[in-house]
Design a protein around this motif. Structure first.
Motif, PDB file in Angstrom:
ATOM      1  N   LYS A  13       0.849  -1.201   0.000  1.00  0.00           N
ATOM      2  CA  LYS A  13       0.000   0.000   0.000  1.00  0.00           C
ATOM      3  C   LYS A  13       0.878   1.243   0.000  1.00  0.00           C
ATOM      4  CE  LYS A  13      -4.173  -1.816   2.056  1.00  0.00           C
ATOM      5  NZ  LYS A  13      -5.227  -1.551   3.024  1.00  0.00           N
ATOM      6  N   GLN A  14       0.417   2.264  -0.691  1.00  0.00           N
ATOM      7  CA  GLN A  14       1.199   3.501  -0.785  1.00  0.00           C
ATOM      8  C   GLN A  14       0.711   4.538   0.234  1.00  0.00           C
ATOM      9  OE1 GLN A  14       0.019   3.516  -4.961  1.00  0.00           O
ATOM     10  NE2 GLN A  14      -0.384   5.699  -4.736  1.00  0.00           N
ATOM     11  N   GLU A  15       0.433   4.064   1.454  1.00  0.00           N
ATOM     12  CA  GLU A  15      -0.035   4.946   2.513  1.00  0.00           C
ATOM     13  C   GLU A  15       0.590   4.536   3.839  1.00  0.00           C
ATOM     14  OE1 GLU A  15      -4.268   4.317   2.711  1.00  0.00           O
ATOM     15  OE2 GLU A  15      -4.049   2.431   3.765  1.00  0.00           O
ATOM     16  N   LEU A  16       0.513   5.449   4.781  1.00  0.00           N
ATOM     17  CA  LEU A  16       0.868   5.181   6.169  1.00  0.00           C
ATOM     18  C   LEU A  16      -0.347   5.518   7.020  1.00  0.00           C
ATOM     19  CD1 LEU A  16       4.375   6.883   6.520  1.00  0.00           C
ATOM     20  CD2 LEU A  16       3.889   4.451   6.226  1.00  0.00           C
ATOM     21  N   MET A  17      -0.578   4.725   8.036  1.00  0.00           N
ATOM     22  CA  MET A  17      -1.611   5.021   9.018  1.00  0.00           C
ATOM     23  C   MET A  17      -0.872   5.369  10.310  1.00  0.00           C
ATOM     24  SD  MET A  17      -4.260   4.679   7.156  1.00  0.00           S
ATOM     25  CE  MET A  17      -5.590   4.829   8.319  1.00  0.00           C
ATOM     26  N   ILE A  18      -1.143   6.553  10.828  1.00  0.00           N
ATOM     27  CA  ILE A  18      -0.440   7.059  12.002  1.00  0.00           C
ATOM     28  C   ILE A  18      -1.483   7.350  13.077  1.00  0.00           C
ATOM     29  CG2 ILE A  18       1.030   8.930  12.863  1.00  0.00           C
ATOM     30  CD1 ILE A  18       1.887   9.295   9.842  1.00  0.00           C
ATOM     31  N   THR A  19      -1.259   6.855  14.298  1.00  0.00           N
ATOM     32  CA  THR A  19      -2.184   7.143  15.393  1.00  0.00           C
ATOM     33  C   THR A  19      -1.400   7.535  16.641  1.00  0.00           C
ATOM     34  OG1 THR A  19      -2.270   4.815  16.042  1.00  0.00           O
ATOM     35  CG2 THR A  19      -4.026   5.596  14.597  1.00  0.00           C
ATOM     36  N   ARG A  20      -2.017   8.397  17.401  1.00  0.00           N
ATOM     37  CA  ARG A  20      -1.421   8.827  18.673  1.00  0.00           C
ATOM     38  C   ARG A  20      -2.547   9.262  19.601  1.00  0.00           C
ATOM     39  NH1 ARG A  20       3.769  10.908  20.695  1.00  0.00           N
ATOM     40  NH2 ARG A  20       3.282  11.676  22.774  1.00  0.00           N
ATOM     41  N   GLU A  21      -2.494   8.795  20.833  1.00  0.00           N
ATOM     42  CA  GLU A  21      -3.424   9.253  21.859  1.00  0.00           C
ATOM     43  C   GLU A  21      -2.719  10.295  22.705  1.00  0.00           C
ATOM     44  OE1 GLU A  21      -5.342   6.052  23.956  1.00  0.00           O
ATOM     45  OE2 GLU A  21      -6.152   5.234  22.085  1.00  0.00           O
ATOM     46  N   PHE A  22      -3.446  11.350  23.028  1.00  0.00           N
ATOM     47  CA  PHE A  22      -2.913  12.461  23.816  1.00  0.00           C
ATOM     48  C   PHE A  22      -3.735  12.629  25.078  1.00  0.00           C
ATOM     49  CE2 PHE A  22      -1.655  13.389  19.473  1.00  0.00           C
ATOM     50  CZ  PHE A  22      -0.376  13.890  19.597  1.00  0.00           C
ATOM     51  N   ASP A  23      -3.086  13.060  26.132  1.00  0.00           N
ATOM     52  CA  ASP A  23      -3.788  13.423  27.365  1.00  0.00           C
ATOM     53  C   ASP A  23      -4.184  14.885  27.264  1.00  0.00           C
ATOM     54  OD1 ASP A  23      -3.476  10.874  28.533  1.00  0.00           O
ATOM     55  OD2 ASP A  23      -1.434  11.386  29.133  1.00  0.00           O
ATOM     56  N   LEU A  24      -5.009  15.168  26.267  1.00  0.00           N
ATOM     57  CA  LEU A  24      -5.475  16.522  25.984  1.00  0.00           C
ATOM     58  C   LEU A  24      -6.929  16.459  25.525  1.00  0.00           C
ATOM     59  CD1 LEU A  24      -2.519  17.710  23.708  1.00  0.00           C
ATOM     60  CD2 LEU A  24      -2.936  18.474  26.056  1.00  0.00           C
ATOM     61  N   PRO A  25      -7.730  17.456  25.868  1.00  0.00           N
ATOM     62  CA  PRO A  25      -9.065  17.532  25.274  1.00  0.00           C
ATOM     63  C   PRO A  25      -8.926  17.686  23.759  1.00  0.00           C
ATOM     64  CG  PRO A  25      -8.831  19.110  27.091  1.00  0.00           C
ATOM     65  CD  PRO A  25      -7.467  18.542  26.807  1.00  0.00           C
ATOM     66  N   VAL A  26      -9.866  17.164  23.016  1.00  0.00           N
ATOM     67  CA  VAL A  26      -9.787  17.213  21.554  1.00  0.00           C
ATOM     68  C   VAL A  26      -9.676  18.649  21.044  1.00  0.00           C
ATOM     69  CG1 VAL A  26     -12.275  17.183  21.043  1.00  0.00           C
ATOM     70  CG2 VAL A  26     -10.660  16.150  19.437  1.00  0.00           C
ATOM     71  N   GLU A  27     -10.312  19.596  21.729  1.00  0.00           N
ATOM     72  CA  GLU A  27     -10.259  20.998  21.303  1.00  0.00           C
ATOM     73  C   GLU A  27      -8.826  21.539  21.343  1.00  0.00           C
ATOM     74  OE1 GLU A  27     -14.192  19.877  22.842  1.00  0.00           O
ATOM     75  OE2 GLU A  27     -12.230  19.884  23.830  1.00  0.00           O
ATOM     76  N   LEU A  28      -8.062  21.143  22.362  1.00  0.00           N
ATOM     77  CA  LEU A  28      -6.672  21.612  22.456  1.00  0.00           C
ATOM     78  C   LEU A  28      -5.773  20.910  21.450  1.00  0.00           C
ATOM     79  CD1 LEU A  28      -6.032  22.108  26.285  1.00  0.00           C
ATOM     80  CD2 LEU A  28      -6.374  23.845  24.526  1.00  0.00           C
ATOM     81  N   LEU A  29      -6.019  19.634  21.224  1.00  0.00           N
ATOM     82  CA  LEU A  29      -5.242  18.914  20.210  1.00  0.00           C
ATOM     83  C   LEU A  29      -5.463  19.550  18.841  1.00  0.00           C
ATOM     84  CD1 LEU A  29      -3.452  16.612  19.218  1.00  0.00           C
ATOM     85  CD2 LEU A  29      -5.505  15.159  19.158  1.00  0.00           C
ATOM     86  N   PHE A  30      -6.707  19.829  18.504  1.00  0.00           N
ATOM     87  CA  PHE A  30      -7.024  20.450  17.216  1.00  0.00           C
ATOM     88  C   PHE A  30      -6.371  21.838  17.113  1.00  0.00           C
ATOM     89  CE2 PHE A  30      -9.489  22.674  14.038  1.00  0.00           C
ATOM     90  CZ  PHE A  30      -9.622  21.718  13.050  1.00  0.00           C
ATOM     91  N   LYS A  31      -6.442  22.594  18.199  1.00  0.00           N
ATOM     92  CA  LYS A  31      -5.870  23.941  18.235  1.00  0.00           C
ATOM     93  C   LYS A  31      -4.370  23.910  17.908  1.00  0.00           C
ATOM     94  CE  LYS A  31      -6.017  27.873  21.405  1.00  0.00           C
ATOM     95  NZ  LYS A  31      -6.445  28.318  22.737  1.00  0.00           N
ATOM     96  N   ALA A  32      -3.680  22.846  18.346  1.00  0.00           N
ATOM     97  CA  ALA A  32      -2.243  22.714  18.089  1.00  0.00           C
ATOM     98  C   ALA A  32      -1.934  22.610  16.602  1.00  0.00           C
ATOM     99  CB  ALA A  32      -1.691  21.497  18.834  1.00  0.00           C
ATOM    100  N   TYR A  33      -2.892  22.147  15.817  1.00  0.00           N
ATOM    101  CA  TYR A  33      -2.724  22.044  14.365  1.00  0.00           C
ATOM    102  C   TYR A  33      -3.297  23.248  13.627  1.00  0.00           C
ATOM    103  CZ  TYR A  33      -0.931  17.283  14.281  1.00  0.00           C
ATOM    104  OH  TYR A  33      -0.132  16.179  14.420  1.00  0.00           O
ATOM    105  N   ALA A  34      -4.176  24.002  14.285  1.00  0.00           N
ATOM    106  CA  ALA A  34      -4.914  25.068  13.601  1.00  0.00           C
ATOM    107  C   ALA A  34      -4.408  26.475  13.896  1.00  0.00           C
ATOM    108  CB  ALA A  34      -6.395  24.973  13.964  1.00  0.00           C
TER     109      ALA A  34
END
Length: 155
Positions: A13-34
């Protein structure tokens, strides 16, 4: 040291699947990317442009202590759904590598825990293999560890 960011590269397959769990509310995790300031801090790079919206774009640049540019990347944000998903392209400039497509999904696990799932699609299996030969796994784990530490202070 255990790598908390998991990377799965299925044969053929020409893809990678990447996962990570964070001890952060989803809103803060998203904010880190936005948000440019946070993204710059945890990625350790200068954010020249970040338009966090559909049809937006971004440009990143990393320089050494003498100001020599070591790395430039850019892309287009195709889909932007706050606290849920970002679909974007990613191009490492001056590397000869083609543009890749990234699907980022942000998932709430509990009030104070979230999961990031990324599907990265490459032009070919050969390009994916070339990426995997780079210190990619180490780099993304290091960056995600910094993200956890820096954004955790915002709680």
């Amino acid at each position: 040291m255990e790598q908390k960011t998991k990377i799965v590269a299925e044969n053929g397959k020409q893809e990678l699947m990447i996962t990570r769990e964070f001890d952060l509310p989803v809103e803060l995790l998203f904010k880190a990317y936005a948000e440019a300031e946070l993204l710059s801090e945890w990625m350790g790079t200068k954010v020249l442009k970040l338009e966090s919206k559909p049809h937006g774009g971004y440009e990143l640049e990393t320089s050494d202590a003498q100001g020599n540019v070591l790395f430039r990347a850019n892309g287009v944000i195709h889909e932007f759904v706050p606290n849920q998903k970002i679909t974007r392209t990613f191009e490492m400039e001056n590397t000869g590598l083609p543009v890749q497509l990234e699907y980022l999904e942000f998932e709430k696990i509990t009030e104070n825990a979230s999961r990031l799932k990324m599907q990265v699609v490459y032009k070919s299996l050969e390009v994916r293999e070339q990426i995997l030969k780079m210190p990619f796994a180490y780099g993304i784990n290091m960056a995600h560890d910094r993200l956890q530490d820096i954004v955790n202070k915002l709680k």
